[in-house]
Design a protein around this motif. Structure first.
Motif, PDB file in Angstrom:
ATOM      1  N   MET A   1      20.119  15.351  -5.321  1.00 12.23           N
ATOM      2  CA  MET A   1      19.404  13.839  -6.772  1.00 12.23           C
ATOM      3  C   MET A   1      19.483  12.851  -5.769  1.00 12.23           C
ATOM      4  O   MET A   1      21.225  12.698  -5.634  1.00 12.23           O
ATOM      5  CB  MET A   1      20.416  13.741  -7.629  1.00 12.23           C
ATOM      6  CG  MET A   1      19.751  12.895  -8.792  1.00 12.23           C
ATOM      7  SD  MET A   1      17.956  13.733  -9.259  1.00 12.23           S
ATOM      8  CE  MET A   1      17.649  11.945 -10.633  1.00 12.23           C
ATOM      9  N   ILE A   2      19.572  11.912  -5.415  1.00 11.05           N
ATOM     10  CA  ILE A   2      19.261   9.902  -4.699  1.00 11.05           C
ATOM     11  C   ILE A   2      19.105   9.475  -6.279  1.00 11.05           C
ATOM     12  O   ILE A   2      18.854   9.141  -6.882  1.00 11.05           O
ATOM     13  CB  ILE A   2      18.485  10.040  -3.932  1.00 11.05           C
ATOM     14  CG1 ILE A   2      18.236  11.170  -3.052  1.00 11.05           C
ATOM     15  CG2 ILE A   2      18.450   8.739  -3.031  1.00 11.05           C
ATOM     16  CD1 ILE A   2      19.152  11.050  -1.667  1.00 11.05           C
ATOM     17  N   LYS A   3      20.685   8.973  -5.656  1.00  8.64           N
ATOM     18  CA  LYS A   3      20.734   7.829  -7.091  1.00  8.64           C
ATOM     19  C   LYS A   3      20.365   6.020  -7.200  1.00  8.64           C
ATOM     20  O   LYS A   3      19.951   5.076  -6.967  1.00  8.64           O
ATOM     21  CB  LYS A   3      21.975   8.062  -7.562  1.00  8.64           C
ATOM     22  CG  LYS A   3      21.744   9.045  -8.936  1.00  8.64           C
ATOM     23  CD  LYS A   3      23.556   9.870  -9.125  1.00  8.64           C
ATOM     24  CE  LYS A   3      23.188  10.735 -10.054  1.00  8.64           C
ATOM     25  NZ  LYS A   3      25.062  10.894 -10.893  1.00  8.64           N
ATOM     26  N   ASN A 223      23.579  11.857   9.497  1.00  9.74           N
ATOM     27  CA  ASN A 223      22.597  12.679   9.433  1.00  9.74           C
ATOM     28  C   ASN A 223      20.519  11.915   8.893  1.00  9.74           C
ATOM     29  O   ASN A 223      20.449  11.163   7.704  1.00  9.74           O
ATOM     30  CB  ASN A 223      22.671  13.877   7.935  1.00  9.74           C
ATOM     31  CG  ASN A 223      21.822  14.453   7.452  1.00  9.74           C
ATOM     32  OD1 ASN A 223      21.001  15.127   7.591  1.00  9.74           O
ATOM     33  ND2 ASN A 223      22.241  14.443   5.924  1.00  9.74           N
ATOM     34  N   VAL A 224      19.724  11.918   9.629  1.00  6.45           N
ATOM     35  CA  VAL A 224      18.742  11.877   9.696  1.00  6.45           C
ATOM     36  C   VAL A 224      17.795  12.525   8.779  1.00  6.45           C
ATOM     37  O   VAL A 224      17.379  13.719   8.776  1.00  6.45           O
ATOM     38  CB  VAL A 224      18.260  11.353  10.582  1.00  6.45           C
ATOM     39  CG1 VAL A 224      16.059  11.148  10.787  1.00  6.45           C
ATOM     40  CG2 VAL A 224      18.547  10.792  11.424  1.00  6.45           C
ATOM     41  N   VAL A 225      17.041  12.349   7.526  1.00  4.46           N
ATOM     42  CA  VAL A 225      15.806  13.174   6.562  1.00  4.46           C
ATOM     43  C   VAL A 225      14.741  12.923   6.807  1.00  4.46           C
ATOM     44  O   VAL A 225      14.399  13.200   6.090  1.00  4.46           O
ATOM     45  CB  VAL A 225      16.808  13.405   5.252  1.00  4.46           C
ATOM     46  CG1 VAL A 225      18.365  13.853   5.299  1.00  4.46           C
ATOM     47  CG2 VAL A 225      16.624  11.816   4.638  1.00  4.46           C
ATOM     48  N   ILE A 226      14.507  11.640   6.875  1.00  8.81           N
ATOM     49  CA  ILE A 226      13.283  10.827   7.231  1.00  8.81           C
ATOM     50  C   ILE A 226      13.097  10.236   8.277  1.00  8.81           C
ATOM     51  O   ILE A 226      13.592   9.066   8.390  1.00  8.81           O
ATOM     52  CB  ILE A 226      13.227  10.099   5.695  1.00  8.81           C
ATOM     53  CG1 ILE A 226      13.472  10.576   4.361  1.00  8.81           C
ATOM     54  CG2 ILE A 226      11.977   9.362   5.994  1.00  8.81           C
ATOM     55  CD1 ILE A 226      13.258   9.444   3.261  1.00  8.81           C
ATOM     56  N   GLU A 227      11.549  10.110   9.028  1.00  8.14           N
ATOM     57  CA  GLU A 227      11.387   9.505   9.964  1.00  8.14           C
ATOM     58  C   GLU A 227      10.155   9.372  10.080  1.00  8.14           C
ATOM     59  O   GLU A 227       8.899  10.214   9.892  1.00  8.14           O
ATOM     60  CB  GLU A 227      11.681  10.875  11.462  1.00  8.14           C
ATOM     61  CG  GLU A 227      13.124  11.099  11.753  1.00  8.14           C
ATOM     62  CD  GLU A 227      12.673  12.118  13.037  1.00  8.14           C
ATOM     63  OE1 GLU A 227      12.352  12.009  14.059  1.00  8.14           O
ATOM     64  OE2 GLU A 227      13.686  12.887  13.226  1.00  8.14           O
ATOM     65  N   TYR A 243      10.029  12.087  -0.012  1.00  8.17           N
ATOM     66  CA  TYR A 243      11.462  12.505  -0.090  1.00  8.17           C
ATOM     67  C   TYR A 243      11.825  13.056  -1.334  1.00  8.17           C
ATOM     68  O   TYR A 243      12.860  13.919  -1.903  1.00  8.17           O
ATOM     69  CB  TYR A 243      11.849  12.406   1.006  1.00  8.17           C
ATOM     70  CG  TYR A 243      13.145  12.698   1.446  1.00  8.17           C
ATOM     71  CD1 TYR A 243      13.760  13.817   2.093  1.00  8.17           C
ATOM     72  CD2 TYR A 243      14.809  12.052   0.738  1.00  8.17           C
ATOM     73  CE1 TYR A 243      15.483  14.653   1.877  1.00  8.17           C
ATOM     74  CE2 TYR A 243      16.009  12.657   0.351  1.00  8.17           C
ATOM     75  CZ  TYR A 243      15.780  13.776   1.259  1.00  8.17           C
ATOM     76  OH  TYR A 243      17.362  14.832   1.392  1.00  8.17           O
ATOM     77  N   LEU A 244      11.209  11.914  -1.453  1.00 12.34           N
ATOM     78  CA  LEU A 244      11.906  11.861  -3.587  1.00 12.34           C
ATOM     79  C   LEU A 244      11.220  12.470  -4.347  1.00 12.34           C
ATOM     80  O   LEU A 244      11.929  13.131  -5.286  1.00 12.34           O
ATOM     81  CB  LEU A 244      11.922  10.263  -3.620  1.00 12.34           C
ATOM     82  CG  LEU A 244      13.044   9.083  -3.257  1.00 12.34           C
ATOM     83  CD1 LEU A 244      12.541   7.775  -3.486  1.00 12.34           C
ATOM     84  CD2 LEU A 244      14.293   9.601  -3.586  1.00 12.34           C
ATOM     85  N   ASP A 245       9.906  12.852  -3.680  1.00 12.40           N
ATOM     86  CA  ASP A 245       9.504  14.134  -5.406  1.00 12.40           C
ATOM     87  C   ASP A 245      10.140  15.532  -4.317  1.00 12.40           C
ATOM     88  O   ASP A 245      10.502  16.015  -5.693  1.00 12.40           O
ATOM     89  CB  ASP A 245       7.866  14.087  -3.748  1.00 12.40           C
ATOM     90  CG  ASP A 245       6.621  13.712  -4.568  1.00 12.40           C
ATOM     91  OD1 ASP A 245       6.822  12.823  -5.650  1.00 12.40           O
ATOM     92  OD2 ASP A 245       6.498  13.072  -3.459  1.00 12.40           O
ATOM     93  N   THR A 246      10.601  15.372  -3.839  1.00 11.90           N
ATOM     94  CA  THR A 246      11.214  16.682  -3.263  1.00 11.90           C
ATOM     95  C   THR A 246      13.026  16.987  -4.300  1.00 11.90           C
ATOM     96  O   THR A 246      13.383  17.411  -4.351  1.00 11.90           O
ATOM     97  CB  THR A 246      11.962  17.147  -1.547  1.00 11.90           C
ATOM     98  OG1 THR A 246      12.169  16.301  -1.183  1.00 11.90           O
ATOM     99  CG2 THR A 246      10.370  17.471  -1.079  1.00 11.90           C
ATOM    100  N   THR A 247      13.824  15.134  -4.159  1.00 11.96           N
ATOM    101  CA  THR A 247      14.602  15.373  -3.588  1.00 11.96           C
ATOM    102  C   THR A 247      14.757  15.065  -5.711  1.00 11.96           C
ATOM    103  O   THR A 247      16.008  15.470  -6.460  1.00 11.96           O
ATOM    104  CB  THR A 247      16.051  14.817  -3.152  1.00 11.96           C
ATOM    105  OG1 THR A 247      15.265  13.026  -3.408  1.00 11.96           O
ATOM    106  CG2 THR A 247      15.950  15.004  -1.846  1.00 11.96           C
ATOM    107  N   ASN A 248      14.465  13.947  -6.087  1.00 11.60           N
ATOM    108  CA  ASN A 248      14.147  13.616  -7.749  1.00 11.60           C
ATOM    109  C   ASN A 248      12.955  14.174  -8.519  1.00 11.60           C
ATOM    110  O   ASN A 248      12.057  12.878  -8.556  1.00 11.60           O
ATOM    111  CB  ASN A 248      14.151  11.835  -7.502  1.00 11.60           C
ATOM    112  CG  ASN A 248      15.020  11.430  -6.967  1.00 11.60           C
ATOM    113  OD1 ASN A 248      16.059  12.070  -6.165  1.00 11.60           O
ATOM    114  ND2 ASN A 248      15.668  10.076  -7.421  1.00 11.60           N
ATOM    115  N   PRO A 249      12.537  15.244  -8.080  1.00  9.06           N
ATOM    116  CA  PRO A 249      11.106  15.771  -9.889  1.00  9.06           C
ATOM    117  C   PRO A 249      11.010  15.271 -10.967  1.00  9.06           C
ATOM    118  O   PRO A 249      12.592  15.202 -11.406  1.00  9.06           O
ATOM    119  CB  PRO A 249      11.137  17.070  -8.618  1.00  9.06           C
ATOM    120  CG  PRO A 249      12.719  17.918  -8.602  1.00  9.06           C
ATOM    121  CD  PRO A 249      13.786  16.889  -8.336  1.00  9.06           C
TER     122      PRO A 249
END
Length: 249
Positions: A1-3, A223-227, A243-249
């Motif tokens: 979860m990204i806050k 730790n590169v998660v988005i390019e 990316y947030l679609d996958t971490t913050n559904p």
């Protein structure tokens, strides 16, 4: 979860920015905090390049910083910019910014659509007799010079401003609690490393824009998660949403 996300750019001036939609739709806190800042050269530093502003009849602007520092140096050096000076800008947005310094409607202003100087060249070739001044940052390559040389245009490149690290204060470093940091230049990666070394490499995820930024992040062990950009997501905001679609559904 990204806050909480740190965006290493100035806060958007328009409330219609996609970043604000992201904050609302995904319930994340966005903090805009540039890692680099621009400072202009002094007139003394500029004179060391032995470039005469007076001898040019047109100026090519690639950024707002170029505009700010061109007019600042002209004022410091007591050079009154002629009313018939021509301005060539890489985008309409940059062209409109000239209004901060001169009456736009009275000026001869040309602009491109893509943000690339190559898009301006056809207009410059139509004014082949002009003597072009190209204000630049201290960090640049020779691609502009090579391109204009190939068209046999009379031009002079000069440095008018430089980028410097906008390092974290002790208090900012102590209170650092971001889940994701978004970088747009290798300079931003360097500024981050200057403050934290490799202490955040495991705990913070990173998004990068542009191949040189991505390369710098990987070399720093981040730790590169988005390019971005990519064929699917040409903008950082598009890639961030995916990316947030996958971490913050």
């Amino acid at each position: 979860m990204i806050k909480k996300i740190l965006i290493s750019q100035p806060r958007p001036t328009s409330e219609k920015s996609p970043y604000f939609d992201i904050a609302e739709n995904y319930g994340v806190e966005l903090v805009f905090r540039p890692f680099i800042k621009v400072e202009g050269l002094t007139s003394k530093e500029f004179r060391q390049q032995k470039v005469s502003i007076v001898n040019h009849t047109a100026v090519v602007f690639t950024s707002r910083h170029a505009i700010d520092n061109y007019f600042k140096l002209c004022k410091e050096m007591r050079f009154e910019v002629p009313e018939d000076m021509k301005y060539f800008c890489v985008t309409e947005q940059i062209a409109l910014y000239i209004q901060k310094y001169v009456q736009y409607r009275k000026r001869k202003v040309f602009f491109g659509q893509t943000g690339k100087i190559a898009d301006l060249v056809p207009s410059m070739v139509k004014h082949k007799t002009e003597r072009y001044l190209i204000p630049m940052s201290d960090v640049h390559d020779d691609s502009v010079k090579t391109l204009l040389d190939s068209k046999k245009l009379n031009h002079t490149e000069c440095v008018m401003y430089r980028t410097v690290s906008n390092d974290f204060t002790e208090e900012e470093a102590k209170e650092f609690d971001y889940d994701l940091c978004v970088f747009f230049s290798p300079s931003g990666i360097n500024a981050f490393q200057t403050t934290f070394g490799d202490t955040k490499n495991d705990s913070v995820r990173v998004a990068t824009f542009g191949p040189s930024t991505t390369r710098a992040a990987h070399e720093a062990g981040l730790n590169v998660v988005i390019e971005a950009p990519s064929a699917k997501y040409p903008s950082m905001t598009g890639a961030l949403k995916a990316y947030l679609d996958t971490t913050n559904p």
